[in-house]
Motif scaffolding. Sequence first.
Motif, PDB file in Angstrom:
ATOM      1  N   VAL A 156      20.439  39.112  -1.890  1.00 21.14           N
ATOM      2  CA  VAL A 156      20.712  39.913  -0.698  1.00 21.14           C
ATOM      3  C   VAL A 156      22.136  40.456  -0.768  1.00 21.14           C
ATOM      4  O   VAL A 156      23.081  39.715  -1.041  1.00 21.14           O
ATOM      5  N   THR A 157      22.270  41.757  -0.546  1.00 20.82           N
ATOM      6  CA  THR A 157      23.573  42.405  -0.476  1.00 20.82           C
ATOM      7  C   THR A 157      23.839  42.776   0.973  1.00 20.82           C
ATOM      8  O   THR A 157      23.073  43.546   1.564  1.00 20.82           O
ATOM      9  N   LYS A 158      24.893  42.218   1.537  1.00 20.74           N
ATOM     10  CA  LYS A 158      25.260  42.521   2.913  1.00 20.74           C
ATOM     11  C   LYS A 158      26.529  43.374   2.909  1.00 20.74           C
ATOM     12  O   LYS A 158      27.541  42.982   2.323  1.00 20.74           O
ATOM     13  N   LEU A 159      26.451  44.538   3.542  1.00 15.69           N
ATOM     14  CA  LEU A 159      27.553  45.483   3.514  1.00 15.69           C
ATOM     15  C   LEU A 159      27.989  45.873   4.920  1.00 15.69           C
ATOM     16  O   LEU A 159      27.153  46.060   5.803  1.00 15.69           O
ATOM     17  N   ARG A 160      29.301  46.022   5.087  1.00 16.53           N
ATOM     18  CA  ARG A 160      29.873  46.562   6.327  1.00 16.53           C
ATOM     19  C   ARG A 160      30.460  47.926   5.988  1.00 16.53           C
ATOM     20  O   ARG A 160      31.384  48.015   5.182  1.00 16.53           O
ATOM     21  N   ILE A 161      29.896  48.950   6.602  1.00 23.88           N
ATOM     22  CA  ILE A 161      30.286  50.325   6.286  1.00 23.88           C
ATOM     23  C   ILE A 161      30.782  51.016   7.549  1.00 23.88           C
ATOM     24  O   ILE A 161      30.161  50.903   8.606  1.00 23.88           O
TER      25      ILE A 161
ATOM     26  N   VAL B 182      21.301  54.648   5.742  1.00 23.52           N
ATOM     27  CA  VAL B 182      21.263  53.186   5.864  1.00 23.52           C
ATOM     28  C   VAL B 182      19.823  52.699   5.933  1.00 23.52           C
ATOM     29  O   VAL B 182      19.435  51.733   5.265  1.00 23.52           O
ATOM     30  N   ASP B 183      19.009  53.379   6.730  1.00 18.08           N
ATOM     31  CA  ASP B 183      17.604  53.007   6.850  1.00 18.08           C
ATOM     32  C   ASP B 183      16.890  53.136   5.500  1.00 18.08           C
ATOM     33  O   ASP B 183      16.092  52.269   5.119  1.00 18.08           O
ATOM     34  N   ASP B 184      17.196  54.197   4.752  1.00 17.09           N
ATOM     35  CA  ASP B 184      16.563  54.425   3.445  1.00 17.09           C
ATOM     36  C   ASP B 184      16.872  53.297   2.469  1.00 17.09           C
ATOM     37  O   ASP B 184      15.967  52.767   1.814  1.00 17.09           O
ATOM     38  N   ILE B 185      18.145  52.932   2.334  1.00 12.52           N
ATOM     39  CA  ILE B 185      18.492  51.925   1.329  1.00 12.52           C
ATOM     40  C   ILE B 185      17.975  50.542   1.718  1.00 12.52           C
ATOM     41  O   ILE B 185      17.625  49.738   0.852  1.00 12.52           O
ATOM     42  N   GLN B 186      17.892  50.280   3.008  1.00 10.82           N
ATOM     43  CA  GLN B 186      17.344  48.991   3.445  1.00 10.82           C
ATOM     44  C   GLN B 186      15.857  48.912   3.137  1.00 10.82           C
ATOM     45  O   GLN B 186      15.356  47.895   2.646  1.00 10.82           O
ATOM     46  N   LYS B 187      15.139  50.006   3.381  1.00  8.04           N
ATOM     47  CA  LYS B 187      13.700  50.019   3.111  1.00  8.04           C
ATOM     48  C   LYS B 187      13.404  50.013   1.613  1.00  8.04           C
ATOM     49  O   LYS B 187      12.509  49.304   1.142  1.00  8.04           O
TER      50      LYS B 187
ATOM     51  N   SER C 235      15.097  48.793  -0.722  1.00 10.93           N
ATOM     52  CA  SER C 235      15.422  47.490  -1.300  1.00 10.93           C
ATOM     53  C   SER C 235      14.555  46.382  -0.726  1.00 10.93           C
ATOM     54  O   SER C 235      14.776  45.206  -1.026  1.00 10.93           O
ATOM     55  N   ASN C 236      13.578  46.769   0.095  1.00  8.22           N
ATOM     56  CA  ASN C 236      12.699  45.784   0.744  1.00  8.22           C
ATOM     57  C   ASN C 236      13.507  44.786   1.572  1.00  8.22           C
ATOM     58  O   ASN C 236      13.200  43.596   1.638  1.00  8.22           O
ATOM     59  N   GLY C 237      14.579  45.316   2.190  1.00 13.14           N
ATOM     60  CA  GLY C 237      15.379  44.477   3.079  1.00 13.14           C
ATOM     61  C   GLY C 237      16.426  43.640   2.392  1.00 13.14           C
ATOM     62  O   GLY C 237      17.142  42.874   3.060  1.00 13.14           O
ATOM     63  N   THR C 238      16.573  43.782   1.066  1.00 11.87           N
ATOM     64  CA  THR C 238      17.574  42.959   0.374  1.00 11.87           C
ATOM     65  C   THR C 238      18.963  43.612   0.376  1.00 11.87           C
ATOM     66  O   THR C 238      19.938  42.987  -0.027  1.00 11.87           O
ATOM     67  N   ILE C 239      19.040  44.868   0.790  1.00 16.42           N
ATOM     68  CA  ILE C 239      20.324  45.460   1.148  1.00 16.42           C
ATOM     69  C   ILE C 239      20.370  45.498   2.670  1.00 16.42           C
ATOM     70  O   ILE C 239      19.480  46.081   3.305  1.00 16.42           O
ATOM     71  N   GLN C 240      21.351  44.856   3.242  1.00 19.71           N
ATOM     72  CA  GLN C 240      21.476  44.785   4.696  1.00 19.71           C
ATOM     73  C   GLN C 240      22.832  45.369   5.102  1.00 19.71           C
ATOM     74  O   GLN C 240      23.866  44.976   4.554  1.00 19.71           O
ATOM     75  N   VAL C 241      22.810  46.328   6.020  1.00 18.88           N
ATOM     76  CA  VAL C 241      24.031  47.062   6.369  1.00 18.88           C
ATOM     77  C   VAL C 241      24.371  46.886   7.839  1.00 18.88           C
ATOM     78  O   VAL C 241      23.515  47.045   8.711  1.00 18.88           O
ATOM     79  N   GLU C 242      25.627  46.560   8.086  1.00 16.65           N
ATOM     80  CA  GLU C 242      26.177  46.603   9.435  1.00 16.65           C
ATOM     81  C   GLU C 242      27.020  47.870   9.501  1.00 16.65           C
ATOM     82  O   GLU C 242      28.030  47.989   8.803  1.00 16.65           O
ATOM     83  N   MET C 243      26.575  48.848  10.291  1.00 15.81           N
ATOM     84  CA  MET C 243      27.196  50.169  10.307  1.00 15.81           C
ATOM     85  C   MET C 243      28.116  50.317  11.515  1.00 15.81           C
ATOM     86  O   MET C 243      27.740  49.971  12.642  1.00 15.81           O
ATOM     87  N   PHE C 244      29.295  50.849  11.275  1.00 16.99           N
ATOM     88  CA  PHE C 244      30.269  51.075  12.343  1.00 16.99           C
ATOM     89  C   PHE C 244      30.538  52.577  12.442  1.00 16.99           C
ATOM     90  O   PHE C 244      30.952  53.204  11.464  1.00 16.99           O
ATOM     91  N   TYR C 245      30.313  53.136  13.631  1.00 20.40           N
ATOM     92  CA  TYR C 245      30.491  54.562  13.863  1.00 20.40           C
ATOM     93  C   TYR C 245      31.802  54.827  14.612  1.00 20.40           C
ATOM     94  O   TYR C 245      32.406  53.912  15.175  1.00 20.40           O
ATOM     95  N   SER C 246      32.204  56.100  14.616  1.00 20.97           N
ATOM     96  CA  SER C 246      33.373  56.554  15.388  1.00 20.97           C
ATOM     97  C   SER C 246      34.633  55.761  15.056  1.00 20.97           C
ATOM     98  O   SER C 246      35.478  55.526  15.918  1.00 20.97           O
ATOM     99  N   SER C 247      34.752  55.339  13.787  1.00 22.93           N
ATOM    100  CA  SER C 247      35.934  54.582  13.338  1.00 22.93           C
ATOM    101  C   SER C 247      36.252  53.441  14.297  1.00 22.93           C
ATOM    102  O   SER C 247      37.385  53.279  14.765  1.00 22.93           O
ATOM    103  N   SER C 248      35.245  52.634  14.581  1.00 21.21           N
ATOM    104  CA  SER C 248      35.384  51.596  15.609  1.00 21.21           C
ATOM    105  C   SER C 248      36.089  50.330  15.123  1.00 21.21           C
ATOM    106  O   SER C 248      36.508  49.504  15.937  1.00 21.21           O
ATOM    107  N   VAL C 249      36.252  50.164  13.815  1.00 20.44           N
ATOM    108  CA  VAL C 249      36.934  48.979  13.290  1.00 20.44           C
ATOM    109  C   VAL C 249      38.407  49.293  13.017  1.00 20.44           C
ATOM    110  O   VAL C 249      39.304  48.584  13.474  1.00 20.44           O
ATOM    111  N   VAL C 250      38.636  50.346  12.246  1.00 20.03           N
ATOM    112  CA  VAL C 250      39.995  50.810  11.962  1.00 20.03           C
ATOM    113  C   VAL C 250      40.019  52.326  12.094  1.00 20.03           C
ATOM    114  O   VAL C 250      38.969  52.969  12.143  1.00 20.03           O
ATOM    115  N   LYS C 251      41.191  52.925  12.137  1.00 17.26           N
ATOM    116  CA  LYS C 251      41.291  54.378  12.214  1.00 17.26           C
ATOM    117  C   LYS C 251      40.673  55.022  10.971  1.00 17.26           C
ATOM    118  O   LYS C 251      40.599  54.394   9.908  1.00 17.26           O
TER     119      LYS C 251
END
Length: 342
Positions: A29-34, A52-57, A59-75
């Motif tokens: 399983v690959t877990k990514l924060r993007i 994100v939906d494409d790569i998760q599907k 990979s049969n769910g073995t790529i899992q992405v936590e997506m952050f929009y609007s630069s919500s983590v850092v600028k």
Amino acid sequence: MTILKTALTAAAVTALMATTALAASHSEVTKLRIQTHYAPETVSGKLAAEYVDDIQKMSNGTIQVEMFYSSSVVKSVETFDAAATGILDCDMTGGAYQTGKNPAFQFVGDIMGGYATPYQQLSWLYYGGGLDAAQQLYNKYDMQLVGWWVYGQESLASSKPIRNADDFKDWKFRSPPGMETKIFEKLGAKPIVMDFTEIFTALETGIIDGADASGLANNMGLGLYDLVKHANFPGFHSMPSDHLACNKSRWDAMPEAHRTIMSVAMQALALKTALTFEKKNAEAAAQLRADGVNLYAWTDEDLQKFRDAAQASWPEFATTPEAKALVESHMAYLTQLGLVSK
């Protein structure tokens, strides 16, 4: 029969080993924060979600992405370093934000005044030697360039008419960092560098007269034309190559199948983005005209004034070996495409 049986047995063992290896890679399983700078309701934000939906599907769910929009983590400008240092795993903004690190990033982020269509710009990356040249730059900063998604020429948003180059005199506008500030200063404008997420408030409060934000449809999605009633279409000044770039160590540790899925899916996103914006920008233009927004199509003469100012700035900005190499690569390819003369 013994030889045939031995051969068949060996083939079966080889197939089993390959199947086992493939199953093992898919069990990892690959877990990514993007992070992306785009808001989820914009056209680009929705396309990022589809990726994100494409790569998760796939990979049969073995790529899992936590997506952050609007630069919500850092600028927005800090996303690259956040990925390189492990705060995030991948950056889905653009290389032009990193020109302060090395001006070479301008020429993988937004060459300005060069390519006319997303397809030409993408062809440099995939068929003009661009990916190898760009990868050396990204790897130097512990990042891996996975691919581009290019939505086409940007349109400006303004509280004043922007009918031609003369209208840029004393025009105070939001600019991304990098070469754009030099180009617009040559045309008499007053660029102010600020984060993508600050544009709406700056326009609303009158801190700026206009903004270089994104393509027409994205600008409309951001609500910029609710505040100001002037734009140019079709665009001409800027065609950013938004990127997906990941922490190099994180990327290298991923199963090969996952890296392939993400790379090929980026090529699909690139085509989908270019085609989507052909349609969305035309729809946005029709809607904005109906809503009373003034859209200005520049003459060939005024467009050439901008290209001249832009191309005069390329060598000024190519102050490192990496930047010079990328400019030479672009110029060779632009010449081959007939977009600049020798």
